[in-house]
Design a protein around this motif. Structure first.
Motif, PDB file in Angstrom:
ATOM      1  N   VAL A  34       7.656  13.519 -26.195  1.00 45.28           N
ATOM      2  CA  VAL A  34       7.780  14.818 -25.545  1.00 45.28           C
ATOM      3  C   VAL A  34       7.633  14.609 -24.040  1.00 45.28           C
ATOM      4  CG1 VAL A  34       5.321  15.307 -25.969  1.00 45.28           C
ATOM      5  CG2 VAL A  34       6.888  17.173 -25.374  1.00 45.28           C
ATOM      6  N   GLU A  35       8.561  15.187 -23.283  1.00 44.24           N
ATOM      7  CA  GLU A  35       8.490  15.126 -21.827  1.00 44.24           C
ATOM      8  C   GLU A  35       7.457  16.145 -21.346  1.00 44.24           C
ATOM      9  OE1 GLU A  35      11.587  14.717 -18.139  1.00 44.24           O
ATOM     10  OE2 GLU A  35      11.983  16.302 -19.609  1.00 44.24           O
ATOM     11  N   VAL A  36       6.500  15.691 -20.568  1.00 46.52           N
ATOM     12  CA  VAL A  36       5.367  16.538 -20.203  1.00 46.52           C
ATOM     13  C   VAL A  36       5.793  17.690 -19.298  1.00 46.52           C
ATOM     14  CG1 VAL A  36       3.155  16.561 -18.980  1.00 46.52           C
ATOM     15  CG2 VAL A  36       3.700  14.687 -20.546  1.00 46.52           C
ATOM     16  N   TRP A  56       2.206   3.157 -26.359  1.00 46.45           N
ATOM     17  CA  TRP A  56       3.343   2.733 -25.541  1.00 46.45           C
ATOM     18  C   TRP A  56       3.015   1.398 -24.883  1.00 46.45           C
ATOM     19  CZ3 TRP A  56       6.274   7.585 -24.700  1.00 46.45           C
ATOM     20  CH2 TRP A  56       7.620   7.339 -24.367  1.00 46.45           C
ATOM     21  N   SER A  57       3.911   0.425 -25.006  1.00 45.49           N
ATOM     22  CA  SER A  57       3.692  -0.868 -24.353  1.00 45.49           C
ATOM     23  C   SER A  57       3.666  -0.678 -22.845  1.00 45.49           C
ATOM     24  CB  SER A  57       4.780  -1.868 -24.739  1.00 45.49           C
ATOM     25  OG  SER A  57       6.048  -1.455 -24.259  1.00 45.49           O
ATOM     26  N   ARG A  58       3.008  -1.592 -22.140  1.00 47.02           N
ATOM     27  CA  ARG A  58       2.835  -1.438 -20.695  1.00 47.02           C
ATOM     28  C   ARG A  58       4.145  -1.540 -19.933  1.00 47.02           C
ATOM     29  NH1 ARG A  58      -1.899   1.168 -20.735  1.00 47.02           N
ATOM     30  NH2 ARG A  58      -3.581  -0.091 -21.619  1.00 47.02           N
ATOM     31  N   ASP A  59       5.149  -2.198 -20.521  1.00 46.86           N
ATOM     32  CA  ASP A  59       6.454  -2.265 -19.861  1.00 46.86           C
ATOM     33  C   ASP A  59       7.378  -1.126 -20.292  1.00 46.86           C
ATOM     34  OD1 ASP A  59       7.205  -2.972 -22.436  1.00 46.86           O
ATOM     35  OD2 ASP A  59       7.760  -5.029 -21.932  1.00 46.86           O
ATOM     36  N   GLY A  60       6.902  -0.264 -21.199  1.00 44.91           N
ATOM     37  CA  GLY A  60       7.661   0.900 -21.610  1.00 44.91           C
ATOM     38  C   GLY A  60       8.785   0.626 -22.591  1.00 44.91           C
ATOM     39  N   PRO A 237      -6.270  10.570 -21.112  1.00 40.50           N
ATOM     40  CA  PRO A 237      -5.802  10.848 -19.756  1.00 40.50           C
ATOM     41  C   PRO A 237      -4.508  10.100 -19.453  1.00 40.50           C
ATOM     42  CG  PRO A 237      -7.639   9.309 -19.704  1.00 40.50           C
ATOM     43  CD  PRO A 237      -7.480   9.742 -21.134  1.00 40.50           C
ATOM     44  N   SER A 238      -3.654  10.720 -18.649  1.00 41.08           N
ATOM     45  CA  SER A 238      -2.400  10.077 -18.245  1.00 41.08           C
ATOM     46  C   SER A 238      -2.694   8.889 -17.333  1.00 41.08           C
ATOM     47  CB  SER A 238      -1.509  11.082 -17.522  1.00 41.08           C
ATOM     48  OG  SER A 238      -2.179  11.654 -16.409  1.00 41.08           O
ATOM     49  N   PRO A 239      -1.794   7.908 -17.290  1.00 40.61           N
ATOM     50  CA  PRO A 239      -2.016   6.741 -16.427  1.00 40.61           C
ATOM     51  C   PRO A 239      -2.225   7.086 -14.955  1.00 40.61           C
ATOM     52  CG  PRO A 239      -0.299   6.263 -18.022  1.00 40.61           C
ATOM     53  CD  PRO A 239      -0.616   7.718 -18.174  1.00 40.61           C
ATOM     54  N   ASP A 240      -1.631   8.194 -14.491  1.00 42.69           N
ATOM     55  CA  ASP A 240      -1.839   8.589 -13.093  1.00 42.69           C
ATOM     56  C   ASP A 240      -3.101   9.427 -12.908  1.00 42.69           C
ATOM     57  OD1 ASP A 240      -1.172  11.113 -14.053  1.00 42.69           O
ATOM     58  OD2 ASP A 240       0.784  11.181 -13.058  1.00 42.69           O
ATOM     59  N   PRO A 296       4.078   4.583 -19.531  1.00 44.15           N
ATOM     60  CA  PRO A 296       3.451   4.009 -18.338  1.00 44.15           C
ATOM     61  C   PRO A 296       3.650   4.841 -17.075  1.00 44.15           C
ATOM     62  CG  PRO A 296       4.599   2.317 -19.574  1.00 44.15           C
ATOM     63  CD  PRO A 296       4.976   3.616 -20.208  1.00 44.15           C
ATOM     64  N   ASP A 297       4.747   5.611 -17.011  1.00 44.57           N
ATOM     65  CA  ASP A 297       5.016   6.427 -15.816  1.00 44.57           C
ATOM     66  C   ASP A 297       4.433   7.834 -15.908  1.00 44.57           C
ATOM     67  OD1 ASP A 297       6.666   7.630 -17.678  1.00 44.57           O
ATOM     68  OD2 ASP A 297       8.542   7.089 -16.684  1.00 44.57           O
TER      69      ASP A 297
END
Length: 310
Positions: A34-36, A56-60, A237-240, A296-297
């Motif tokens: 799902v796109e946030v 999700w893998s770190r390289d996406g 929490p999101s990566p950002d 990752p993004d």
């Protein structure tokens, strides 16, 4: 999977209701993203096998899921499934995830050491190479269920049952002495570190209903973040560091998080405190989003829902 005390142990937590459902009707597992920003959902895979808990893998490039005690990579572009080459002794449950650099996996599994009197039982935490192999045990006590990895890669956060009580602990990623971080009556579960390492987000029953909390990484200064009509579990929490996604049951489940319930994903803006629905209601619960599943993004969240075909 966890909580034998509350009828949600590694095997029993979803297999008993799942076996009942499967005996009566067909269950389909559906992997989605799902796109946030927009709420747009994309189905990546539909399958009659029961799989759970995407990371999700770190390289996406792929998602890691557990299925029938094994771990699989689902390649997002090719839609290929690759089995990670662990031995037959691995009995992975749905608490697993990547190290911050993506090179290692934390895996919760039934005990694989044949010389252990509890061989094949309970759940302990292992570390392994991200592509499979080099499995080494981290926690000595069972049951233990991994949920979070500190951003510096040095510490794991997990849930353990000790003396009849489920609490949140930390332990060095290299192994060593575990440290108890919560000490209140009722279930504490689902710990995940903030990207700056300052906080651990988790869900707790200490207020008399399951809600989202956070504390400082040493266990101090706990504060409640949700207080509503839902039963709220598994905050990530999101990566950002800007948002927090979690799973909400439509009805209070007490200290249980079963499979086969009406749930939805919700999200908190950590800058404004605003909470909103990320998805509509779907059939899921145990296995939908137990572990960190952000891209990752920070643009997407992966989850699993299920359909019953009568």
């Amino acid at each position: 999977m966890k909580h034998l005390l509350f009828s949600v142990a590694c095997i029993m937590s979803c297999s008993l209701p799942l076996q009942f459902l499967m005996a009566q009707q067909k269950i389909i597992s559906i992997l989605e993203t799902v796109e946030v920003s927009s709420g747009q959902r994309t189905v990546l895979c539909r399958d009659t096998s029961h799989f759970e808990a995407p990371n999700w893998s770190r390289d996406g490039k792929y998602l890691l899921l557990n299925k029938a005690g094994k771990l699989y990579q689902f390649q997002i572009d090719s839609k290929q499934w690759n089995t990670l080459p662990f031995g037959a002794g691995l009995k992975a449950n749905n608490d697993h995830g990547f190290s911050p650099n993506g090179e290692l996996l934390a895996i919760s599994s039934g005990i694989v050491e044949k010389d252990d009197p509890a061989f094949g039982k309970g759940s302990v935490i292992y570390i392994a190479d991200a592509q499979g192999g080099n499995l080494r045990r981290i926690t000595s006590l069972s049951p233990s269920y991994w949920h979070g990895w500190s951003p510096d890669g040095k510490t794991l956060a997990f849930v353990g049952q000790r003396n009849g009580e489920f609490d949140i602990y930390s332990i060095p990623a290299s192994g060593g002495t575990e440290k108890r971080l919560t000490n209140t009556p009722g279930l504490d579960d689902g710990p995940d570190y903030s990207p700056d390492g300052k906080y651990i987000y988790y869900n707790s029953y200490r207020s008399g209903k399951m809600e989202i909390w956070r504390m400082e990484a040493d266990g101090s200064n706990a504060e409640q973040l949700t207080d509503d009509g839902y039963a709220n579990w598994f905050p990530h929490p999101s990566p950002d560091g800007k948002q927090l996604v979690f799973l909400s049951f439509m009805e209070d489940q007490g200290q249980d998080h079963p499979f086969g319930k009406d749930v939805r994903l919700r999200i908190i803006d950590l800058e404004t405190g605003e909470t909103r629905n990320l998805t509509g209601i779907f059939f899921g619960g145990q296995g939908s989003i137990n572990v960190p599943s952000w891209s990752p993004d920070s643009r997407y969240v992966a989850f699993v829902r299920y359909e019953v075909i009568k």
